[in-house]
Design a protein around this motif. Structure first.
Motif, mmCIF file in Angstrom:
data_model
loop_
_atom_site.group_PDB
_atom_site.id
_atom_site.type_symbol
_atom_site.label_atom_id
_atom_site.label_comp_id
_atom_site.label_asym_id
_atom_site.label_seq_id
_atom_site.Cartn_x
_atom_site.Cartn_y
_atom_site.Cartn_z
ATOM 1 N N MET A 73 -3.862 1.737 1.525
ATOM 2 C CA MET A 73 -4.829 1.768 0.429
ATOM 3 C C MET A 73 -4.666 3.009 -0.448
ATOM 4 N N ALA A 74 -4.189 4.064 0.151
ATOM 5 C CA ALA A 74 -4.081 5.322 -0.590
ATOM 6 C C ALA A 74 -2.873 5.332 -1.532
ATOM 7 N N LEU A 75 -2.008 4.336 -1.432
ATOM 8 C CA LEU A 75 -0.836 4.306 -2.311
ATOM 9 C C LEU A 75 -1.269 4.126 -3.765
ATOM 10 N N PRO A 76 -0.550 4.718 -4.684
ATOM 11 C CA PRO A 76 -0.942 4.662 -6.097
ATOM 12 C C PRO A 76 -1.061 3.239 -6.635
ATOM 13 N N GLU A 77 -0.167 2.329 -6.170
ATOM 14 C CA GLU A 77 -0.215 0.984 -6.744
ATOM 15 C C GLU A 77 -1.349 0.157 -6.138
ATOM 16 N N ASN A 78 -1.944 0.642 -5.051
ATOM 17 C CA ASN A 78 -3.096 -0.061 -4.486
ATOM 18 C C ASN A 78 -4.373 0.625 -4.960
ATOM 19 N N ASP A 79 -5.167 1.127 -4.036
ATOM 20 C CA ASP A 79 -6.435 1.710 -4.476
ATOM 21 C C ASP A 79 -6.323 3.160 -4.920
ATOM 22 N N PHE A 80 -5.282 3.850 -4.425
ATOM 23 C CA PHE A 80 -5.071 5.270 -4.725
ATOM 24 C C PHE A 80 -6.241 6.118 -4.246
ATOM 25 N N LYS A 81 -6.884 5.650 -3.148
ATOM 26 C CA LYS A 81 -8.061 6.370 -2.659
ATOM 27 C C LYS A 81 -7.801 6.890 -1.249
ATOM 28 N N PRO A 82 -7.916 8.181 -1.052
ATOM 29 C CA PRO A 82 -7.730 8.699 0.316
ATOM 30 C C PRO A 82 -9.008 8.514 1.121
ATOM 31 N N ILE A 83 -8.854 8.496 2.455
ATOM 32 C CA ILE A 83 -10.072 8.439 3.266
ATOM 33 C C ILE A 83 -10.494 9.882 3.575
ATOM 34 N N PRO A 84 -11.782 10.102 3.811
ATOM 35 C CA PRO A 84 -12.242 11.469 4.074
ATOM 36 C C PRO A 84 -11.742 11.994 5.410
ATOM 37 N N GLY A 85 -11.791 13.305 5.572
ATOM 38 C CA GLY A 85 -11.440 13.930 6.851
ATOM 39 C C GLY A 85 -9.994 14.382 6.892
#
Lengths: 334, 328
Positions: A276-288
């Protein structure tokens, strides 16, 4: 190599060997790493000894002709895995678990013989070359047959390196040339297993593509390639399987198709989060943050950051289990 | 082209260094309590009248302003005229020439021995880090680094010359022998103890630096990679270690020309060895201004040359230095 490591190794190898000599699985299986743990003894305040476990219960395998990418963020112990396979860990390291190469336990003695011949390393950067020695000479050093010079020139030719390139010092190489020299060094000994440790760090896209092409070519020739990287995108371009590394252990091994599909096709919540954190997907990191080896959680290593966590996750480290053609270390995986 | 530029740059640097040195030492001597006329007359003080002294001063141009004095002195220096030593009553350059050859033998031997042994000790210690031999070498070096040269010289004299009687108590040649009859072995015999003193003190620095550099190199990525390629043991250290640890050793050893010079002043004094160091002390104590200034200039050239040779060797060993120089 230190004796502590040797004895530990042969001891644990013997026990596993007894159990599994008959059931040698896949003949193509080149390297099998099972329950590998690497720890360092550190001296804390006073005379107190700290046992710092940097890799624990790691499982991964590489077949001939296959590229397995080991993906994880920095500090997850990826490079140490490479060093453990080659037997070049520092002397204060303690290794348990088994490493089998071509169906046989990879003992310290065999590691010594195989290093640079059967198994070779493609290092991260040109810093891994002796700064005061011409690169051609360095490649010749790794070849232990008589026709070293001739072989070196052949390998250089294969990687489009001129004769003059062999006379250069490492600092005189361009980025692309340096990559090719490093690959040339690794393949000159005729290795069957190639471990590429971060082969594409901060390189120009063209150089990355070229380096990946070299790895793919080696796999097509029948070599097993273990590519250690934090670059999922690079891994997705050439790998057959991807093993995801988190806090010193593998949390998931999945065929590349699952990564291309993404989302539900993946098994572990961390893998999904990575995807999910990949730019072409959501580009959103998870916390922590990834826990450091000094304060690992008692149960599942990913539990503190996991949205699927239950009380059970806090008690026991989950075992690696087979699931849908891959493996996962999560009790909630489906 | 580049090397021509390099040589020109170095020459210019040397020239400016010497000019600055001339000015500073001239000012220092000018303001020192040494009265050149009195130093010249020496013991004949009583027999020289006030008028005669003034005449000498006038004859030497001491009544002129300092700047004019400096120009006339510097002019003479440029023409190679360093003046006449007041103690020895011969041209300064002759004194320096004679003394320098004696010192050169002493310093050369000490320099070579300390360089070779220091380097070897450093390598041995580094390869055996933490073991007994490493700790012994480290202890030895740290103790020596804190030892004054003259004190060690006195101790060695006491043990080997006075108690054991193995070596002469001092001087560069035997007493009571004409200089043309002194044999080479006698000269070497007199050289051993002072050279030993200088080299024992000299190893500490180079051994500790080499040890540390070897430790750094052994932890480097390229040693790890060499091991990953199956290299090991002495072969590994020989192939990848020695060249990489040579640099600090070479730099240090050639830069130590100045320390060697300073050390020889003390060692020669203790052993009454007739070298340049002893001449320096004499010139200072007895107010021999021409000799003192001559020694200052010659020793500056000597030290500068040492550093220059070190630079050149480093750039041969490490091609990166040459490249860096070209790009500047």
């Amino acid at each position: 190599m230190n004796t502590k490591q040797t004895s530990k190794f042969s001891h644990s190898n013997a026990s596993i060997m007894n159990r599994s000599t008959e059931s040698l699985a896949n003949p193509e299986e080149l390297l099998v790493v099972k329950n590998l743990s690497v720890s360092f003894i550190q001296y804390a305040k006073g005379l107190k000894q700290l046992n710092l476990e940097v890799i624990c219960d790691l499982n991964v395998s590489v077949n001939s002709g296959e590229i397995v990418a080991i993906v994880g963020s920095s500090g997850s112990g990826k490079s140490l895995l490479a060093h453990a396979i080659l037997g070049i860990l520092p002397t204060n390291a303690k290794v348990t678990g088994t490493i089998r190469y071509q169906g046989q336990a990879l003992t310290t003695e065999r590691q010594k013989v195989f290093r640079g011949r059967e198994i070779s390393l493609i290092p991260q950067s040109v810093n891994y070359l002796d700064p005061l020695m011409k690169v051609g000479e360095q490649v010749q050093n790794t070849i232990r047959t008589k026709d070293a010079k001739q072989l070196q020139q052949q390998v250089f030719e294969r990687y489009h390196l001129s004769k003059e390139a062999g006379l250069l010092y490492p600092f005189q190489l361009s980025g692309g040339m340096a990559r090719r020299v490093l690959v040339a060094t690794a393949v000159s000994g005729g290795a069957k297993l190639i471990i590429a440790d971060e082969p594409t760090p901060g390189l120009h896209p063209e150089v990355v593509a070229e380096t990946l092409a070299h790895l793919k070519e080696l796999a097509n020739q029948g070599c097993g390639v273990m590519m250690i990287t934090h670059d999922i995108e690079a891994a997705m371009k050439i790998a057959d399987r991807i093993a995801v590394f988190y806090a010193g252990t593998t949390v998931e091994v999945a065929p590349i198709e699952d990564f291309k599909e993404g989302g539900e096709a993946l098994r572990h919540p961390y893998t999904r989060a990575l995807w999910m954190a990949l730019p072409e997907n959501d580009f959103k990191p998870i916390p922590g943050f990834q826990p450091t080896p000094t304060d690992l959680p008692p149960g599942c290593l990913f539990e503190p950051r996991c949205h699927l966590r239950t009380a059970e996750c806090q008690c026991k480290k989950p075992e690696m289990q087979d699931l849908r053609g891959g493996q996962v270390r999560c009790i909630h995986a489906t | 082209m580049n090397s021509a530029k390099y040589v020109a740059g170095k020459a210019l640097r040397m020239l400016t260094l010497l000019i600055a040195l001339c000015i500073v030492s001239f000012i220092l001597v000018k303001n020192s309590p040494i009265d050149p006329v009195q130093a010249y007359i020496g013991a004949d003080m009583m027999r020289v009248s006030e008028e005669q002294r003034e005449q000498i001063a006038e004859n030497w141009g001491l009544d002129k302003p300092p700047v004019e004095q400096f120009i006339s002195w510097a002019g003479a220096i440029v023409q190679g005229d360093f003046g006449t030593s007041m103690i020895y009553r011969v041209p300064v350059l002759t004194v320096i020439g004679n003394r320098f050859t004696a010192s050169l033998a002493l310093m050369g031997v000490a320099w070579l021995l300390s360089g070779i042994f220091g380097f070897l000790m450093g390598v041995i210690a580094g390869m055996n880090k933490g073991k007994l031999i490493d700790r012994a070498i480290k202890w030895y070096c740290l103790t020596l680094a804190a030892t004054p040269t003259f004190w060690l010289g006195l101790i060695l004299l006491m043990i080997f010359s006075v108690w054991l009687g193995w070596f002469p108590i001092g001087l560069g040649v035997p007493v009571g022998v004409l200089s043309e009859n002194v044999t080479l072995s006698e000269k070497i015999y007199h050289l051993i103890l002072p050279a030993l003193t200088l080299s024992i003190v000299g190893v500490a620095n180079i051994a500790l630096h080499t040890r540390q550099k070897l430790l750094d190199v052994l932890e480097s990525d390229y040693i790890l990679f060499a091991r990953a390629n199956g290299e090991s043991g002495l072969g590994l250290v020989w192939k990848h270690g020695v060249r990489n640890i040579m640099l600090p050793a070479v730099t240090l050893q050639f830069a130590s020309f100045s320390e060697l010079f300073g050390g020889s002043v003390l060692a020669e004094q203790v052993f009454s060895y007739p070298g340049l160091g002893q001449a320096t002390v004499q010139a200072g104590l007895r107010g021999d201004v021409p000799l003192l200034l001559g020694i200052v200039l010659i020793s500056a050239i000597f030290v500068f040359t040492g550093n220059l040779i070190g630079d050149i060797i480093c750039s041969i060993v490490d091609p990166r230095i040459k490249e860096g120089r070209a790009s500047v």
